[in-house]
Structure formats: structure tokens, C-alpha cells
Design a protein around this motif. Structure first.
Motif, PDB file in Angstrom:
ATOM      1  N   UNK A 252     -29.158  39.483  38.201  1.00 51.41           N
ATOM      2  CA  UNK A 252     -29.710  40.730  37.452  1.00 51.41           C
ATOM      3  C   UNK A 252     -28.707  41.173  36.529  1.00 51.41           C
ATOM      4  N   UNK A 253     -27.305  40.965  36.922  1.00 47.76           N
ATOM      5  CA  UNK A 253     -26.393  41.512  36.068  1.00 47.76           C
ATOM      6  C   UNK A 253     -25.902  40.459  34.959  1.00 47.76           C
ATOM      7  N   UNK A 254     -26.647  39.243  34.769  1.00 45.92           N
ATOM      8  CA  UNK A 254     -26.449  38.385  33.740  1.00 45.92           C
ATOM      9  C   UNK A 254     -27.562  38.430  32.727  1.00 45.92           C
ATOM     10  N   UNK A 255     -28.585  39.615  32.928  1.00 44.62           N
ATOM     11  CA  UNK A 255     -29.547  39.686  31.936  1.00 44.62           C
ATOM     12  C   UNK A 255     -29.142  40.220  30.751  1.00 44.62           C
ATOM     13  N   UNK A 256     -29.536  39.931  29.684  1.00 42.49           N
ATOM     14  CA  UNK A 256     -29.431  41.002  28.447  1.00 42.49           C
ATOM     15  C   UNK A 256     -29.949  42.077  28.504  1.00 42.49           C
ATOM     16  N   UNK A 257     -29.174  43.363  28.177  1.00 33.90           N
ATOM     17  CA  UNK A 257     -29.769  44.536  28.581  1.00 33.90           C
ATOM     18  C   UNK A 257     -28.968  45.401  27.679  1.00 33.90           C
ATOM     19  N   UNK A 258     -29.799  46.689  27.382  1.00 35.14           N
ATOM     20  CA  UNK A 258     -28.951  47.413  26.567  1.00 35.14           C
ATOM     21  C   UNK A 258     -29.088  49.095  27.203  1.00 35.14           C
ATOM     22  N   UNK A 259     -28.305  49.799  26.593  1.00 33.89           N
ATOM     23  CA  UNK A 259     -27.804  51.218  27.243  1.00 33.89           C
ATOM     24  C   UNK A 259     -27.915  52.232  25.993  1.00 33.89           C
ATOM     25  N   UNK A 260     -29.049  53.030  25.962  1.00 32.84           N
ATOM     26  CA  UNK A 260     -29.364  53.595  24.635  1.00 32.84           C
ATOM     27  C   UNK A 260     -29.241  55.361  25.071  1.00 32.84           C
ATOM     28  N   UNK A 261     -28.247  55.945  24.619  1.00 30.94           N
ATOM     29  CA  UNK A 261     -28.109  57.304  25.075  1.00 30.94           C
ATOM     30  C   UNK A 261     -28.322  58.446  23.989  1.00 30.94           C
ATOM     31  N   UNK A 262     -29.083  59.394  24.187  1.00 30.83           N
ATOM     32  CA  UNK A 262     -29.295  60.532  23.269  1.00 30.83           C
ATOM     33  C   UNK A 262     -29.378  61.897  23.833  1.00 30.83           C
ATOM     34  N   UNK A 263     -28.854  62.639  23.464  1.00 34.11           N
ATOM     35  CA  UNK A 263     -29.192  64.187  23.892  1.00 34.11           C
ATOM     36  C   UNK A 263     -29.306  64.308  25.613  1.00 34.11           C
ATOM     37  N   UNK A 268     -32.076  52.333  29.788  1.00 34.03           N
ATOM     38  CA  UNK A 268     -31.352  51.058  30.081  1.00 34.03           C
ATOM     39  C   UNK A 268     -32.772  50.336  29.922  1.00 34.03           C
ATOM     40  N   UNK A 269     -32.537  49.180  29.121  1.00 33.50           N
ATOM     41  CA  UNK A 269     -33.657  48.216  29.071  1.00 33.50           C
ATOM     42  C   UNK A 269     -33.244  46.870  29.421  1.00 33.50           C
ATOM     43  N   UNK A 270     -33.776  46.331  30.291  1.00 33.95           N
ATOM     44  CA  UNK A 270     -33.779  44.846  30.718  1.00 33.95           C
ATOM     45  C   UNK A 270     -35.165  44.273  30.443  1.00 33.95           C
ATOM     46  N   UNK A 271     -35.102  42.912  30.296  1.00 31.70           N
ATOM     47  CA  UNK A 271     -36.326  42.062  30.187  1.00 31.70           C
ATOM     48  C   UNK A 271     -37.300  42.598  31.432  1.00 31.70           C
ATOM     49  N   UNK A 272     -37.043  43.020  32.397  1.00 36.28           N
ATOM     50  CA  UNK A 272     -38.057  43.164  33.401  1.00 36.28           C
ATOM     51  C   UNK A 272     -38.354  44.727  33.775  1.00 36.28           C
ATOM     52  N   UNK A 273     -37.312  45.514  33.367  1.00 36.81           N
ATOM     53  CA  UNK A 273     -37.608  47.136  33.826  1.00 36.81           C
ATOM     54  C   UNK A 273     -36.718  47.781  32.792  1.00 36.81           C
ATOM     55  N   UNK A 305     -40.645  41.722  20.231  1.00 38.78           N
ATOM     56  CA  UNK A 305     -40.088  41.175  18.921  1.00 38.78           C
ATOM     57  C   UNK A 305     -38.505  41.238  18.858  1.00 38.78           C
ATOM     58  N   UNK A 306     -37.855  41.943  19.949  1.00 39.26           N
ATOM     59  CA  UNK A 306     -36.381  42.124  19.929  1.00 39.26           C
ATOM     60  C   UNK A 306     -35.674  42.079  21.227  1.00 39.26           C
ATOM     61  N   UNK A 307     -34.610  42.518  21.078  1.00 44.69           N
ATOM     62  CA  UNK A 307     -33.568  42.501  22.131  1.00 44.69           C
ATOM     63  C   UNK A 307     -33.985  43.645  23.085  1.00 44.69           C
ATOM     64  N   UNK A 308     -33.916  43.410  24.330  1.00 43.10           N
ATOM     65  CA  UNK A 308     -33.571  42.329  25.226  1.00 43.10           C
ATOM     66  C   UNK A 308     -34.913  41.363  25.740  1.00 43.10           C
ATOM     67  N   UNK A 309     -35.854  41.400  24.987  1.00 47.31           N
ATOM     68  CA  UNK A 309     -37.135  40.653  25.448  1.00 47.31           C
ATOM     69  C   UNK A 309     -36.933  39.285  25.103  1.00 47.31           C
ATOM     70  N   UNK A 310     -37.783  38.534  25.559  1.00 46.17           N
ATOM     71  CA  UNK A 310     -38.063  36.978  24.849  1.00 46.17           C
ATOM     72  C   UNK A 310     -38.630  37.288  23.730  1.00 46.17           C
ATOM     73  N   UNK A 311     -38.093  36.790  22.838  1.00 44.67           N
ATOM     74  CA  UNK A 311     -38.892  36.674  21.428  1.00 44.67           C
ATOM     75  C   UNK A 311     -39.526  35.373  21.366  1.00 44.67           C
ATOM     76  N   UNK A 312     -40.407  35.431  20.222  1.00 39.06           N
ATOM     77  CA  UNK A 312     -41.327  34.260  20.055  1.00 39.06           C
ATOM     78  C   UNK A 312     -40.534  32.791  19.980  1.00 39.06           C
TER      79      UNK A 312
END
Ligand SMILES: [Zn+2]
Length: 317
Positions: A252-263, A268-273, A305-312
């Protein structure tokens, strides 16, 4: 190889909105029904194992103390269990009970259900040393007794003093950089500031909001060597406790993921949740993308189409 951040000092200065402080919460949203079915029952099991490791690491002598926040009415039962493990437990604070994820504890109001913060230690002397450090507000001494590396203690003290109580962006700035996106003021379309960093699964604290972590502190970087060293000891314990769950935790900790903060809200986006949690009230949108090698892409991952999902391109391969 990492890129240098020289000349991008504006990145160091995340501006915060004064007085914006959202209440504790943590919401999980699944990318598909399939992902939810497979993974929703697994996350609480991983989180429960990590909680066990917190105390087990003290019993094994890896660190002097553990901090446990528990429901007050659970204390007699847990204190007995800890005593069976030859550990002492010293309650040091009553705090407001919460659900989800809280960055700091609040004082309970009259008539509310409360939690109690307990120090679990191998010796009463260590427990009392922790209490003294807590009373005097000595964060460095408390961190040392909890087995946190020096570099991360210094990082915590510095970032906390600046109001960055969820210092993911600041840890990313200390990490091996893969890509710095061009800063932009167009936050509707893109983040103002965005980085991609190389992470190690043992030093990635992004999923800690859901209890998915190996270390118990906030690492100073996504590839902090000292954190990886301490966390490796913990993973060795996990492999003994439950080898299958230990593998899942690392995955789980080796999945590509992003952290996106605003206000004040981080997504947090992972490929599954996705996780939606309260965070620093950044005036501008800041995004950190973390990649690990080797990465783990569950087969239930979303296509996109983009990170962290499976792209085509990836799915054709
Ligand atoms: Zn560190």
C-alpha cells in the motif's frame, strides 16, 4: 537523479490562512465498487496491526516509550494487557474524543466522552521522564523517548513552530526530487506549486491519516535514511506478527500517490482510494506526487489519463 531546488525559494514559504482550522475527520472514497470490495476490509486490519506494533516495539526494546490514545473506559483492560507484557502504563492527559484524524488534541468539555493519552514504557523511570518532558513542553526529549530520529525531531520542531502541523509539503522539499512543475497562479487548472519526489515506502506518511504507516513520527523527508532504518526494525516485527499483512502494508505504501492541499483540506489520491482530511490552511494549492521503486499497482486500480492512475500506455504494456 534529484533536481536542485536552488532559486525556487518561494516554494519554501507556504502561506497559511490565519484562523482556519477544520475539525478532525477522515473520509475514504473508493475509485470503484470492485476496489471497495477488495480493499475496504483490509485497511482496518493493517491499521490495527500497526497499533499493535507501537507497543510491541517497546516490549522488544526498540524504543523506550510508546504514546497511546485510547477511550478512557478501555484503560483498565489495556493496562492489564500491557502489564502482562511487563510494561508499565502512565496516563498523562485526558483529551477530547474524536473520529477520523486529528492533528492535535483538544481539552474535553464537561459531560463529553473522553480519550486518555497513556505512555507505555518498559520502566517507570522512562515513563516519568516522558511525563516531565511533556509537562515542560520539551518536544525533542519526548520524540527521543518515542524513538524518533534526531533529523525528524529537528524537522518537527522547526515546521511546527511555523504553523505547518501537517508538514508533507515541507518533507517533500527535503526529498529526492524527480520533477518540479512550473509554478502557476492558475489554481483552477493546476496547483500553484507541484513536485514529484522519490519516496521509500517506510518513510511515506501520506496514508497515516488512515492508519497505514510503518513509522510513528513525521519523517523529515520521503527518503529519510534514519526513518527507513527505524521502520525496518518495525517491519521485521510486522513480518513475525502477520507476514501477509506486513506485505500488504509495504504494498500500500509503495503505490504511486499524491497529496493535494488547498484551504485546510488535503486530498490524497491513490490508484484505489481517495482520502479527504483536514490539513494546513494553505493559501495556494500545493501538490506532492510520490513514487516508489518498485511500485505497487493493485489490479483494482482505476484507469485514467494521469497520475496516480493506470494510464492507457501502462495498461497496453
Ligand atoms: Zn529524518
Amino acid at each position: 537523479m534529484g533536481t536542485s531546488l536552488t532559486g525556487t525559494t518561494r516554494m519554501d514559504d507556504m502561506k497559511l490562512i490565519p484562523g482556519l482550522d477544520l475539525p478532525p475527520s477522515c473520509r475514504t472514497t473508493w475509485v470503484s465498487e470492485e476496489a471497495r470490495k477488495v480493499w475496504a476490509p483490509v485497511l482496518p486490519k493493517v491499521s490495527a496491526m500497526v497499533s499493535e506494533l507501537e507497543v510491541l516495539s517497546v516490549a522488544k526494546g526498540h524504543r523506550p516509550c510508546a504514546w497511546q490514545t485510547i477511550a478512557e473506559d478501555q484503560f483498565p483492560r489495556l493496562a492489564a494487557a500491557w502489564a502482562e507484557m511487563d510494561l508499565v502504563s502512565l496516563p498523562i492527559l485526558r483529551v477530547r474524543s474524536f473520529t477520523g484524524f486529528a492533528h492535535r488534541h483538544e481539552t474535553p468539555r464537561a459531560g463529553e466522552r473522553t480519550n486518555v493519552c497513556v505512555i507505555v514504557a518498559r520502566t517507570l523511570k522512562d515513563a516519568l521522564r516522558f511525563k516531565a518532558a511533556n509537562v515542560s513542553g520539551d518536544n525533542d526529549a519526548q520524540g527521543e523517548l518515542l524513538g524518533f530520529p534526531k533529523c525528524c525531531r529537528t524537522f518537527f520542531c522547526d515546521t511546527w513552530a511555523k504553523g505547518y502541523y501537517d508538514p508533507i509539503w515541507q518533507a517533500a522539499l527535503n526529498s529526492t526530487l524527480i520533477h518540479i512543475y512550473e509554478p502557476t497562479a492558475n489554481y483552477e487548472a493546476r496547483a500553484s506549486y507541484q513536485l514529484r519526489v522519490q519516496g521509500h515506502p517506510f518513510a511515506n506518511s501520506i496514508l497515516r491519516y488512515a492508519g497505514i504507516r510503518v513509522g510513528f513520527h513525521l519523517p523529515c523527508a520521503f527518503d529519510c535514511r534514519e526513518t527507513i532504518r527505524v521502520a525496518s526494525e518495525r517491519m521485521d516485527l510486522a513480518k513475525v506478527t502477520d507476514p501477509a499483512l506486513a506485505d500488504i502494508l509495504k504494498g500500500l505504501l509503495s503505490m504511486p500517490m499524491s497529496w493535494d492541499v488547498y484551504h485546510g483540506v488535503a486530498v490524497v489520491r491513490t490508484p484505489i482510494f481517495y482520502l479527504i482530511v483536514p490539513s494546513v490552511p494553505a493559501e495556494e494549492r500545493h501538490v506532492v506526487e510520490v513514487v516508489s521503486a518498485p511500485e505497487f499497482m493493485p489490479k483494482e486500480s482505476a484507469r485514467g489519463t494521469g497520475f496516480p492512475f493506470i494510464t492507457e500506455r501502462q495498461s497496453d504494456a
